[in-house]
Design a protein around this motif. Structure first.
Motif, mmCIF file in Angstrom:
data_model
loop_
_atom_site.group_PDB
_atom_site.id
_atom_site.type_symbol
_atom_site.label_atom_id
_atom_site.label_comp_id
_atom_site.label_asym_id
_atom_site.label_seq_id
_atom_site.Cartn_x
_atom_site.Cartn_y
_atom_site.Cartn_z
ATOM 1 N N GLU A 1 1.034 -1.197 -0.127
ATOM 2 C CA GLU A 1 0.054 0.022 0.025
ATOM 3 C C GLU A 1 0.917 1.269 0.108
ATOM 4 N N PRO B 1 -0.158 7.747 2.175
ATOM 5 C CA PRO B 1 -1.312 8.486 1.920
ATOM 6 C C PRO B 1 -1.178 10.057 1.719
ATOM 7 N N SER B 2 -0.014 10.403 2.105
ATOM 8 C CA SER B 2 0.396 11.905 2.014
ATOM 9 C C SER B 2 1.542 12.185 2.009
#
Length: 288
Positions: free
Chosen positions: A262, A265-266
């Motif tokens: 994964e 996210p940022s």
């Protein structure tokens, strides 16, 4: 000698279907009057001077000259929106840069442009980035140019249905001591930080199952993304204590199914990841 010359000439003619070549012209059969003159000169039928060079049908030409110091790797990346692809060039000197080289017409830029700045070192948390070096290299204590830029590069095309060379860029960051995937949101997801030690330098097994000790990745190169979604790369031991038989050794490593890792996210999460010293999936990395 004449038979050998005929065989060479036949091979030369056969190559004409593959190469642009200059097969020497064969003289007409000699008369008895000048046969003695030609004795010992059969080799003249196959000349060896510079006028008889072999030239490939597809000649090699210069894309980029030697002005890019520390050039380590290239990768081809396709862009479906642009309808074309371009070459990425990885530079290891200083903090590193990745250049983009492309051809085109009209409003499309032709030649070299900067794709990624500080491609191998930004945080100075693992190695001290080349402050003030202007990316030309930092001279260390041993008089060597420190190469803390980017090493091997590859394209993760696991999510692309259009083209195998289209996807996220994977970069070996030598100054950060890791391999990352550059996400669409700008984050850099660590894929590899530690790898098993090379066989000849491994410490005693960590447990009764014979698990190998781990070490920080050094200078990964030759990155390859396979059609099965795996990442292959080459790395070497990094310190004199790890050297086998007094010399540097290399291993081939594989990280399976990187599409299942994964992405961060940022950008804030990406900055925090500079302090990571391990990622859990690295323990599945064998040297092969």
């Amino acid at each position: 000698a004449t038979g050998n010359t005929n065989a060479i000439h036949a091979k030369c003619k056969a190559l004409e279907s593959i190469f642009y070549i200059s097969c020497p012209h064969r003289d007409a059969p000699a008369s008895s009057k000048d046969s003695s003159t030609r004795q010992g000169q059969a080799s003249s039928d196959i000349k060896t001077d510079d006028d008889d060079r072999i030239a490939l049908k597809r000649p090699v030409y210069m894309v980029q000259d030697g002005t890019l110091g520390g050039l380590v790797a290239t990768a081809w990346r396709h862009d479906s929106e642009l309808g074309r692809g371009y070459v990425l060039v990885s530079i290891s000197e200083g903090s590193g840069r990745i250049w983009r080289w492309e051809t085109g017409g009209g409003p499309i830029a032709i030649g070299r442009s900067l794709s990624v700045d500080q491609s191998g070192c930004r945080s100075s948390q693992y190695r001290q980035c080349g402050a003030g070096s202007k990316l030309s290299g930092v001279v260390g204590d041993a008089g060597q140019i420190d190469r803390y830029g980017s090493g091997g590069i590859a394209i993760d095309s696991s999510h692309s249905e259009e083209h195998f060379a289209e996807g996220n860029l994977i970069v070996a960051e030598w100054g950060e001591g890791r391999i990352v995937r550059m996400e669409e949101n700008g984050a850099r997801t660590p894929l590899v930080i530690q790898v098993p030690s090379l066989r000849c330098t491994r410490d005693p097994p960590d447990n009764e199952h014979g698990a190998a000790s781990l070490r920080r990745v050094n200078q990964p190169s030759a990155l390859l993304f396979t059609p099965f979604g795996d990442l292959l790369f080459v790395d070497s031991n990094s310190t004199p204590a790890e050297q086998c038989n007094g010399g540097q050794q290399h291993g081939i490593y594989r990280l399976k199914q990187i599409s299942n890792i994964e992405g961060l996210p940022s950008l804030p999460a990406s900055r925090k990841a500079h302090a990571w010293t391990d990622v859990m999936h690295n323990k599945e990395l064998p040297d092969i």
